[in-house]
Design a protein around this motif. Sequence first.
Motif, PDB file in Angstrom:
ATOM      1  N   ARG A  73       0.884  -1.231  -0.022  1.00 20.63           N
ATOM      2  CA  ARG A  73      -0.102  -0.069  -0.060  1.00 20.63           C
ATOM      3  C   ARG A  73       0.743   1.406   0.077  1.00 20.63           C
ATOM      4  N   GLU A  74       1.833   1.156   0.713  1.00 25.13           N
ATOM      5  CA  GLU A  74       2.780   2.435   1.197  1.00 25.13           C
ATOM      6  C   GLU A  74       3.331   2.965  -0.539  1.00 25.13           C
ATOM      7  N   THR A  86       3.145   6.370  -5.045  1.00 29.50           N
ATOM      8  CA  THR A  86       3.324   6.561  -6.702  1.00 29.50           C
ATOM      9  C   THR A  86       2.125   6.883  -7.268  1.00 29.50           C
ATOM     10  N   LEU A  87       0.904   6.660  -6.912  1.00 28.87           N
ATOM     11  CA  LEU A  87      -0.250   7.110  -7.623  1.00 28.87           C
ATOM     12  C   LEU A  87      -1.187   8.084  -6.903  1.00 28.87           C
ATOM     13  N   MET A 113      -6.420   3.562  -3.587  1.00 27.74           N
ATOM     14  CA  MET A 113      -7.584   2.943  -3.106  1.00 27.74           C
ATOM     15  C   MET A 113      -8.597   2.523  -4.026  1.00 27.74           C
ATOM     16  N   GLN A 114      -8.673   3.116  -5.114  1.00 25.16           N
ATOM     17  CA  GLN A 114      -9.543   3.080  -6.396  1.00 25.16           C
ATOM     18  C   GLN A 114      -9.245   1.759  -7.197  1.00 25.16           C
ATOM     19  N   LEU A 115      -8.188   1.847  -7.408  1.00 28.23           N
ATOM     20  CA  LEU A 115      -7.338   0.620  -8.177  1.00 28.23           C
ATOM     21  C   LEU A 115      -7.017  -0.436  -7.319  1.00 28.23           C
TER      22      LEU A 115
END
Length: 227
Positions: free
Chosen positions: A4-5, A10-11, A17-19
């Motif tokens: 997650r981090e 990166t995004l 969260m969406q992807l």
Amino acid sequence: MRGREYWVKTLGEGWAMQLRPLLKDPSMDSLMDKLAMEYAMNKVMPYNQSTVFDALRLCPWDKLQIVIIGTEPNTLSGVGPLAYSDIMFTAMNPAVCQIRNCLERQNKTLLLDFDTTMVEWAERGVLLLNRSLTCRVGEPRSHRDLWKQFFGSVVYNILKYKPETPIVLWGKEAQVYSELLSQDHPVFSWEHPMKANSEYRNWECPNFEQIDQYRKSIGKDKLDGRK
């Protein structure tokens, strides 16, 4: 597996969260490993690997207003990480030159400080999303298969969770995706800026004014804040 981090950095948190279902899939680790190998062994655009996901990172999910779909980084339509972008403020590829000139004519003003990196557009909520986020120099479509799943997931989430977001398709390659979009989704199309450029004429795209009118019809301001 990248956690997650990593993806939040990166995004951005919203996109991460969406992807999330895609990012947890082993295929994303495979994509990132292949990408690292491509940058190690070939000359790849955008030239700076750390900027590959800037189209999403600079345009947070919760600020998304408009999507403009490009093809891939290239010398005619921009070598930067955002569709139609260049990597330096002073550079100007032929496509973005046509975009700037079109806006100047429509707004009847000179845009002397037009940002050819397109970062200002991204920060105002314009997702400048290339179909392929990377490409080998001199080898068109060389990374097309690499980005197919990622691109599809991004577009799917926009269609499902932000159905009022206009999607802009310039040129035949981008307009192929019109068949995948819901008939109810706001889609705006025009010829590619490079078509006008190759024919030595002005690119007279009505989409900017059409989107302004559409946003007004759903109670939203123009992106520059004007009513």
